[in-house]
Design an enzyme around this catalytic site. Sequence first.
Site, short mmCIF file in Angstrom:
data_model
loop_
_atom_site.label_atom_id
_atom_site.label_comp_id
_atom_site.label_asym_id
_atom_site.label_seq_id
_atom_site.Cartn_x
_atom_site.Cartn_y
_atom_site.Cartn_z
N ASP A 93 -1.91 11.35 -25.93
CA ASP A 93 -3.01 11.64 -26.59
C ASP A 93 -2.95 12.74 -27.60
OD1 ASP A 93 -5.76 12.88 -27.19
OD2 ASP A 93 -6.46 11.42 -25.55
N LEU B 35 -8.88 10.00 -26.73
CA LEU B 35 -8.10 8.76 -27.07
C LEU B 35 -7.74 7.94 -25.81
CD1 LEU B 35 -6.17 10.10 -29.95
CD2 LEU B 35 -8.18 9.36 -30.08
N ASP B 36 -7.45 8.88 -24.77
CA ASP B 36 -6.73 8.45 -23.52
C ASP B 36 -8.06 7.80 -22.86
OD1 ASP B 36 -4.12 8.62 -22.79
OD2 ASP B 36 -4.33 10.98 -22.59
N HIS B 37 -9.19 8.53 -22.55
CA HIS B 37 -10.32 7.96 -21.89
C HIS B 37 -10.87 6.81 -22.50
CE1 HIS B 37 -10.85 10.88 -18.61
NE2 HIS B 37 -10.20 11.61 -19.59
#
Length: 439
Positions: free
Chosen positions: A318, A342-344
Site C-alpha cells: 500500500d 488501498l489495502d483495506h
Amino acid sequence: MFGALWRDLTGEAPGPVEFTGPESVLPGPYRVAAAASTSVAAATLAAAELLRLRGIDPGAVSVDTRHAAAAFSSEKLVRVDGEPPGDAWAPLSGDYRAADGWVRLHCNYPHHAAAVCRALGVPEDRAAVASAVATRDAWDVQEAVVASGGAAAAMRTREEWLDSPMGRALDGPLVVQELVGTAPARPLPESPRPLGGVRVLDLTHVIAGPVAGRVLAAHGADVLHVGAAHLPVVHPLVVDTGMGKRSAHLDLRTEAGRSALWRLIGSADVVLQSFRPGALAGLGFTAERLAAARPGIVLVELNAWGWEGPWRGRRGFDSLVQMASGIAWGAEEPRPLPVQVLDHATGWLAAAATMIALRNRAVEGGSRRVRLALAGTGRWLDGLGRVPGGSTVDFSEFLAETGSGFGLVRHVTCPGGMVPRPMWTSGPPLPGSAAAEWL
C-alpha cells in the site's frame, strides 16, 4: 458514488443502503472515509443479496461512516491484553530523502531488508541506509532495490504516474471478473447466515487479502488461512486480521504440502490468494487446474500493481503504491494517507466481489476468477475527488474484546448493518494451530 461502484461490480442498480455519519472523520484531502463506507456498503449489500437468495429478509442495509473508518484503522487500534501487539513497521522501513527527491523502502520482512542493504552496499543500519540513499537519485535507488529482490518506490506526482507505462496500463475495470470453467449451478448450503457452509481457503498475507478473508468470516464462512512455518509474518497484522479464522501451516516447497493443498482445494468454495502473479501457478496451481479440480470454484486474486503493464509482477505494498502513484506526493516531503486505505478497500471490495461471484454461481453456475489490485483501488480513490481535511475521531464505541490464543484481543467490530449483523465467532488463532482440513 455507491451506485456506480455497485453497477461496476454487478451490472445492476443497487438496492437501498443508508449511509450515516460525517465524512470528516479522517484527515487529508482524499475521500478516504467515503471510500471506506462505500467499500463496506458493497460487501454488506452483497451479503444481504446472498440472504435474499436463501429466502431470508436481511432487513435494511446501512453503513456508519465512522465505523467504516475505524475498520480501516483496525491495525492501529488492536490491542492484546491492553498492549499494542508490536510495531507493524520494521526499523528500516520508511521514507528516505534521495539526491533528487524521496524514495520509500519497505523492509518489514527480513529478506526485503537484506535486499535493500545488498542493493546499497550497507549494513542493516538506518543511518547507513539514509546516507547511501542521499547520494543517489530516487529512481536509481528504487530500481536497484527491486533488482536485488526488494520492494521500493520513488515518489512521483500524479501526472508523472498517469503518464507512465504502468499508470496507463491500469485503464480498465476496478474489479476484473471472468469465467474460467464450466460447472452446474450450485445452491448455497442451508444456513441462516450469508456465507454459512461456505469454505474459503485464504492464501494471503499483510493486509488486503487477510481483510477480505476476515470480512467473509464475519458473514459466516469457514475461513482457513494457510501459511508456512518458515515464512516471516508481521505479528500485529496477524493478530488484527485473524478474527474468525482458523490457521494451518503447509510447506508448498514439498510434495506433501502441495498434495495437502490440493486436498483442501478439492472441497473449497473460494480460493483467495495474494501471491505475486505467476508464483502460485508456478507451483502447478493454475486457474485452469483449480477449476478442473473443483468445478464451480471462485478464485480471488490480489496484487499490488495490476494485471497488465511493466510492473505487474513487481513486489508492492500500500505505502509503495501511494508513493509511486502520486497519492503521497508532497512538495517538501511525502504526505501519506491517514490509513492504509488501498489495502483495506481492496480487501472489502474483494469480499464483495467474492459474494457476488457466489451468488452468480448459485444461479448460473460456472467457475469464476476475480482480480483486484492496490493500484487500481488507488485510481478509484483518486477519482472520488477531494474534500476539506477532517480529523481522526474517537472510535472507542466500535471496539470489543474477544479471547484468543494470543490473549484478550481488543479489536474493531465488523461494520455494516443488516440482519444478522456481521460478527466473528472467535478471536485470531495462533499461526499453524489448526489442522489443514475443513470443519
